[in-house]
Scaffold this motif. Sequence first.
Motif, PDB file in Angstrom:
ATOM      1  N   ARG A 104       0.796  -1.194   0.024  1.00 56.01           N
ATOM      2  CA  ARG A 104      -0.042  -0.150  -0.209  1.00 56.01           C
ATOM      3  C   ARG A 104       0.711   1.303  -0.022  1.00 56.01           C
ATOM      4  NH1 ARG A 104      -4.375  -2.018   4.615  1.00 56.01           N
ATOM      5  NH2 ARG A 104      -5.195  -3.663   3.441  1.00 56.01           N
ATOM      6  N   ALA A 105       2.191   0.993   0.548  1.00 54.69           N
ATOM      7  CA  ALA A 105       3.023   2.303   0.561  1.00 54.69           C
ATOM      8  C   ALA A 105       4.247   1.698   0.037  1.00 54.69           C
ATOM      9  CB  ALA A 105       3.077   2.883   1.892  1.00 54.69           C
ATOM     10  N   PRO A 106       4.681   1.659  -1.279  1.00 55.12           N
ATOM     11  CA  PRO A 106       5.823   1.287  -1.650  1.00 55.12           C
ATOM     12  C   PRO A 106       7.125   2.034  -1.369  1.00 55.12           C
ATOM     13  CG  PRO A 106       4.433   1.540  -3.513  1.00 55.12           C
ATOM     14  CD  PRO A 106       3.733   2.109  -2.351  1.00 55.12           C
ATOM     15  N   VAL A 107       8.298   1.602  -1.355  1.00 52.82           N
ATOM     16  CA  VAL A 107       9.440   2.208  -0.583  1.00 52.82           C
ATOM     17  C   VAL A 107      10.554   2.449  -1.935  1.00 52.82           C
ATOM     18  CG1 VAL A 107      11.430   2.232   0.827  1.00 52.82           C
ATOM     19  CG2 VAL A 107       8.974   1.601   1.780  1.00 52.82           C
ATOM     20  N   ALA A 108      10.482   3.427  -2.629  1.00 46.03           N
ATOM     21  CA  ALA A 108      11.414   3.481  -4.037  1.00 46.03           C
ATOM     22  C   ALA A 108      12.730   3.887  -3.677  1.00 46.03           C
ATOM     23  CB  ALA A 108      10.709   4.353  -4.851  1.00 46.03           C
ATOM     24  N   ASP A 109      13.107   4.709  -2.648  1.00 43.52           N
ATOM     25  CA  ASP A 109      14.428   5.389  -2.278  1.00 43.52           C
ATOM     26  C   ASP A 109      14.715   5.659  -0.946  1.00 43.52           C
ATOM     27  OD1 ASP A 109      12.974   7.708  -1.509  1.00 43.52           O
ATOM     28  OD2 ASP A 109      12.790   8.486  -3.664  1.00 43.52           O
ATOM     29  N   GLU A 110      15.781   5.941  -0.599  1.00 51.77           N
ATOM     30  CA  GLU A 110      16.097   6.337   0.670  1.00 51.77           C
ATOM     31  C   GLU A 110      15.254   7.242   1.392  1.00 51.77           C
ATOM     32  OE1 GLU A 110      20.351   7.129   2.005  1.00 51.77           O
ATOM     33  OE2 GLU A 110      21.153   5.942   0.057  1.00 51.77           O
ATOM     34  N   LEU A 149     -13.559 -10.646  -0.990  1.00 47.09           N
ATOM     35  CA  LEU A 149     -13.929  -9.266  -0.884  1.00 47.09           C
ATOM     36  C   LEU A 149     -13.884  -8.504  -2.112  1.00 47.09           C
ATOM     37  CD1 LEU A 149     -11.608  -8.320   2.135  1.00 47.09           C
ATOM     38  CD2 LEU A 149     -13.961  -8.756   2.086  1.00 47.09           C
ATOM     39  N   PRO A 150     -14.649  -7.526  -2.540  1.00 44.23           N
ATOM     40  CA  PRO A 150     -14.912  -6.969  -3.843  1.00 44.23           C
ATOM     41  C   PRO A 150     -13.318  -6.277  -3.957  1.00 44.23           C
ATOM     42  CG  PRO A 150     -16.475  -5.868  -2.566  1.00 44.23           C
ATOM     43  CD  PRO A 150     -15.808  -7.071  -1.699  1.00 44.23           C
ATOM     44  N   TRP A 166      -6.282  -1.844  -4.602  1.00 42.36           N
ATOM     45  CA  TRP A 166      -6.491  -3.285  -5.127  1.00 42.36           C
ATOM     46  C   TRP A 166      -7.426  -3.490  -6.403  1.00 42.36           C
ATOM     47  CZ3 TRP A 166      -2.165  -4.162  -3.008  1.00 42.36           C
ATOM     48  CH2 TRP A 166      -1.853  -3.809  -1.418  1.00 42.36           C
ATOM     49  N   PRO A 167      -6.626  -3.769  -7.253  1.00 39.85           N
ATOM     50  CA  PRO A 167      -7.613  -3.863  -8.703  1.00 39.85           C
ATOM     51  C   PRO A 167      -8.287  -5.303  -8.906  1.00 39.85           C
ATOM     52  CG  PRO A 167      -5.258  -4.341  -9.324  1.00 39.85           C
ATOM     53  CD  PRO A 167      -5.371  -4.147  -7.785  1.00 39.85           C
TER      54      PRO A 167
END
Length: 184
Positions: free
Chosen positions: A42-48, A162-163, A168-169
């Motif tokens: 839900r909260a990607p971590v892409a950098d420092e 759950l729908p 979430w797609p």
Amino acid sequence: MNSQPRAPLLMSGSVRLRPWRRGDLPSLLDAYRDPAIQAGSRAPVADEEAAERWLRDQQEGRASGLRHSFAVVDTALGERPVGNVVLVRSAPGSQAAEVGYWTAAPARGRGIAPRALAALTGWAFTAFAGDGLVTLELLHQVDNAASCRVAEKAGYGFVDVLPASPPWPLDGHRHARRAAGHGG
């Protein structure tokens, strides 16, 4: 009311759960380079900067008593975190909470996720028993068969579908586990 239990070291065989530390950020960044972890986050971590923010969020969540995130270390693989497990409560005194996890690619298929989730589950039901916690839920998308297996191995039975709902797609599965003496 026990809304802020001390951050323990939890163990299940060679699997250790402990609070995340600043020195763990390289492991966190490595893990979030994995497309499977990115897809389920839900909260990607892409950098420092994002990793620092993520760590602060975990520390603030623990201080509030509403989010308890643990680095998962398998001593058979070394001392670096190879996963994360988390307990999220909507409010102190809630009867239900959500659990989640991820495991880095080199640690998958070794039984680490179910052992880590079982350790978190046991801790949560003990730490928050006096605060009313009786149900833990694990949610995942329907196309994540590995999460179904982890849930079942950790004692979380399938509850319902759950729908799809942003972010979430796809439809999702809800698994749940109840505290002993409460139908679990």
